[in-house]
Design an enzyme around this catalytic site. Structure first.
Site, PDB file in Angstrom:
ATOM      1  N   ASN A 136       0.814  -1.215   0.000  1.00  0.00           N
ATOM      2  CA  ASN A 136       0.000   0.000   0.000  1.00  0.00           C
ATOM      3  C   ASN A 136       0.852   1.272   0.000  1.00  0.00           C
ATOM      4  OD1 ASN A 136      -1.918  -1.942   0.209  1.00  0.00           O
ATOM      5  ND2 ASN A 136      -2.612  -1.399   2.283  1.00  0.00           N
TER       6      ASN A 136
ATOM      7  N   HIS B 224     -18.136  34.598 -32.159  1.00  0.00           N
ATOM      8  CA  HIS B 224     -19.309  33.872 -32.690  1.00  0.00           C
ATOM      9  C   HIS B 224     -19.037  33.299 -34.071  1.00  0.00           C
ATOM     10  CE1 HIS B 224     -21.449  35.860 -29.395  1.00  0.00           C
ATOM     11  NE2 HIS B 224     -20.816  36.958 -29.788  1.00  0.00           N
TER      12      HIS B 224
ATOM     13  N   SER C 226      -8.587  11.046 -49.148  1.00  0.00           N
ATOM     14  CA  SER C 226      -9.797  10.245 -49.026  1.00  0.00           C
ATOM     15  C   SER C 226      -9.667   9.047 -49.951  1.00  0.00           C
ATOM     16  CB  SER C 226     -11.005  11.090 -49.428  1.00  0.00           C
ATOM     17  OG  SER C 226     -12.058  10.255 -49.857  1.00  0.00           O
TER      18      SER C 226
ATOM     19  N   LYS D  65      -9.947  15.383 -52.145  1.00  0.00           N
ATOM     20  CA  LYS D  65      -9.877  15.709 -50.719  1.00  0.00           C
ATOM     21  C   LYS D  65      -8.456  15.728 -50.172  1.00  0.00           C
ATOM     22  CE  LYS D  65     -12.869  16.294 -48.255  1.00  0.00           C
ATOM     23  NZ  LYS D  65     -13.919  15.543 -47.580  1.00  0.00           N
TER      24      LYS D  65
ATOM     25  N   ASN E 247      -7.406  16.007 -46.267  1.00  0.00           N
ATOM     26  CA  ASN E 247      -8.079  16.114 -44.965  1.00  0.00           C
ATOM     27  C   ASN E 247      -7.119  16.421 -43.812  1.00  0.00           C
ATOM     28  OD1 ASN E 247     -10.558  15.523 -46.163  1.00  0.00           O
ATOM     29  ND2 ASN E 247     -10.187  13.323 -45.991  1.00  0.00           N
TER      30      ASN E 247
ATOM     31  N   GLU F  91      -7.694  16.595 -36.480  1.00  0.00           N
ATOM     32  CA  GLU F  91      -8.950  16.001 -36.003  1.00  0.00           C
ATOM     33  C   GLU F  91      -8.685  14.969 -34.905  1.00  0.00           C
ATOM     34  OE1 GLU F  91     -11.566  16.627 -40.070  1.00  0.00           O
ATOM     35  OE2 GLU F  91     -10.835  14.642 -39.605  1.00  0.00           O
TER      36      GLU F  91
ATOM     37  N   TYR G 152      -6.608   1.849   2.320  1.00  0.00           N
ATOM     38  CA  TYR G 152      -6.444   1.211   1.015  1.00  0.00           C
ATOM     39  C   TYR G 152      -7.628   0.299   0.693  1.00  0.00           C
ATOM     40  CZ  TYR G 152      -4.749  -1.316  -2.975  1.00  0.00           C
ATOM     41  OH  TYR G 152      -4.648  -1.849  -4.231  1.00  0.00           O
TER      42      TYR G 152
ATOM     43  N   GLN H 208      -6.494   0.103  -7.442  1.00  0.00           N
ATOM     44  CA  GLN H 208      -5.705  -0.463  -8.547  1.00  0.00           C
ATOM     45  C   GLN H 208      -6.192   0.070  -9.901  1.00  0.00           C
ATOM     46  OE1 GLN H 208      -4.257  -4.581  -8.289  1.00  0.00           O
ATOM     47  NE2 GLN H 208      -5.556  -5.002 -10.043  1.00  0.00           N
TER      48      GLN H 208
ATOM     49  N   LYS I 289      -4.564   3.133 -12.351  1.00  0.00           N
ATOM     50  CA  LYS I 289      -3.371   3.143 -13.210  1.00  0.00           C
ATOM     51  C   LYS I 289      -3.613   3.215 -14.711  1.00  0.00           C
ATOM     52  CE  LYS I 289      -1.149   0.865  -9.599  1.00  0.00           C
ATOM     53  NZ  LYS I 289      -2.492   0.988  -8.965  1.00  0.00           N
TER      54      LYS I 289
END
Ligand code: ARG
Length: 469
Positions: free
Chosen positions: A113, A159, A280, A286, A288, A293, A320, A325, A328
């Protein structure tokens, strides 16, 4: 009866069911902590020897064995087995196999622990240092780009509509500012995490005369924990780490979104070089922005992982519990994600070419100078609300007659207010930019000094970190 084969199975009559072994094991992922675990084992052995709890000879055998195990792991010669459960038991049993009975002294006065809490703190500190290094590099890239684009006129948006002209250098420095705060956040994470739990035992404190200061020194910790129960059950530092990572990923995600927009035909403000774009499989035309992204998309898992640790901790009783566990895998996942994202971000930034003419054209469009016209009237003594109203009518007139502000004659201006004089026709993006001559504003001389300031700050932090970290 099945054979008992665990380091902890003295009181057990039956061997662990194989389904339980598989369900409870963490070695598949906590083997990533081998370096920290072995460092803790060595520090603990040095301390046991110094406190005369074990002999020098035994300590030497243990440390030699641990170093051998470390080498085996690093050369891929170590066989991690599910039946050894986790990194702690894997290394301890390997030590038994290597040096025999002396290995039995290693676990004196410690618990998995306090060990796991220590390993994880060390891991977070090392990861934070790596992330800080990547952030510093990225900040230097932004400052370099801001320098290159300090005279580039760019449309500023609110905006998602053109609002006011800005300098591209100013826009790029906004990201540097975010990454500076991120750097500080990770520095704070290190500060908060730099406290040693070892010596807390299972929960109540170790029952031996341990020198915890020596342990802290050996492992590079600044301080030792003051409450053993808190020390073994606290994961605030994991939450802080996740939180710093999530905030940083939000910044990267916003940057990605802007790059994606800028690269569209509709915005047409940036070109991504071929080696950082993808095609693409069906549409030949295209190109991209998949890298951007994915950078944006990967922020989702880092934010999700922050939620996971918050929910995991909520309602856990002291001290504990095996639930811990589960701290992680998401942590490792986020650290791996953010490091790979920060690296590719730097690459993507270098792959951008801004379309300066188009940017300046856009900065001139959409009545981006309307605020400047309003400010002009205010400087001639008209209250702002009134001038806002007047310029609103001018914009309406222009829209109805398909005119841009720069196309209006003085006579047309004067129909709306007698305060307009010939200098109004000299209003343009450059005068608009120069007018924002205030600390933090987009005027050319302000951007120039902001670049200098950002560079000085970066250099100072670099120097400081080199000394401290
Ligand atoms: N694998 C455990 C963890 O990651 C080790 C810590 C202590 N385990 C225990 N059963 N007391 O949290």
């Amino acid at each position: 009866m099945k054979q008992k084969n665990k380091l902890w199975s003295g009181a057990f009559q039956k061997a662990t069911d194989s389904s339980v072994e598989e369900f409870t094991a963490s070695i598949q992922f906590d083997k990533a902590l081998y370096n920290e675990e072995i460092a803790c084992c060595i520090a603990h052995t040095i301390m046991l020897k110094k406190q005369k709890i074990i002999t020098a000879n035994k300590a030497k055998n243990i440390i030699t064995g641990l170093n051998k195990i470390k080498k085996q792991i690093e050369t891929n010669k170590f066989n991690f087995k599910i039946k050894n459960e986790d990194i702690h038991l894997s290394i301890e049993s390997a030590l038994f196999n290597l040096i025999g009975k002396d290995a039995g002294h290693l676990h004196t006065g410690r618990s998995r622990n306090d060990l796991i809490a220590t390993d994880l703190r060390m891991y977070c500190i090392a990861a934070s240092k790596e992330i800080i290094g990547l952030l510093m590099k990225l900040r230097a890239t932004f400052i370099g780009m801001a320098e290159k684009e300090q005279a580039t006129v760019f449309p500023g948006y609110t905006h998602l509509q053109v609002a006011q002209p800005i300098l591209l250098g100013h826009h790029l420095l906004a990201y540097e500012a975010m990454l500076m705060r991120d750097t500080n956040r990770f520095i704070n994470v290190i500060d908060q995490t730099n406290i040693l739990p070892l010596g807390s035992g299972a929960l109540a404190g170790s029952g031996y005369k341990f020198d915890r200061k020596l342990l802290a020194n050996e492992l590079g910790f600044n301080a030792i924990s003051s409450n053993s129960m808190d020390a073994v059950s606290d994961r605030d530092f994991v939450i802080d780490m996740h939180s710093a990572m999530a905030t940083c990923m939000i910044h990267i995600s916003r940057l990605s979104e802007e790059i994606i927009l800028w690269a569209t035909k509709e915005f047409n403000l940036v070109q991504i070089s071929d080696d950082f774009a993808t095609g693409s499989s069906i549409m030949p035309q295209k190109k991209n922005p998949d890298v951007a992204e994915l950078m944006r998309g990967k922020s989702a898992r880092v934010i999700g992982n922050l939620m996971q640790i918050l929910v995991l901790m909520k309602g856990l009783p002291l001290t504990y519990n095996r639930d811990l566990q589960e701290d992680k895998e998401p942590l490792f996942d986020s650290i791996n994600t953010i490091t790979s994202v920060l690296k590719i971000t730097d690459g993507l930034l270098h792959a951008l070419t801004f379309k300066r003419d188009e940017a300046e054209h856009k900065a001139n469009s959409g009545f981006a100078l309307a605020t400047d016209v309003a400010d002009y009237l205010v400087k001639k003594g008209i209250p702002f609300r009134e001038s806002h109203e007047i310029v609103g009518l001018i914009v309406k007139y222009c829209t109805e007659n398909n005119l841009a502000l720069e196309e209006l004659t003085l006579k047309q201006y004067q129909k709306f207010s007698k305060k307009f004089t010939s200098d109004i026709t000299r209003l343009n993006v450059y005068s608009s930019l120069s007018n924002r001559n205030i600390t933090g504003g987009t005027a050319p001389n302000q951007v120039k000094s902001a670049i200098k300031k950002a560079q000085t700050q970066l250099d100072q932090t670099n120097k400081k970190l080199k000394k401290e970290l």
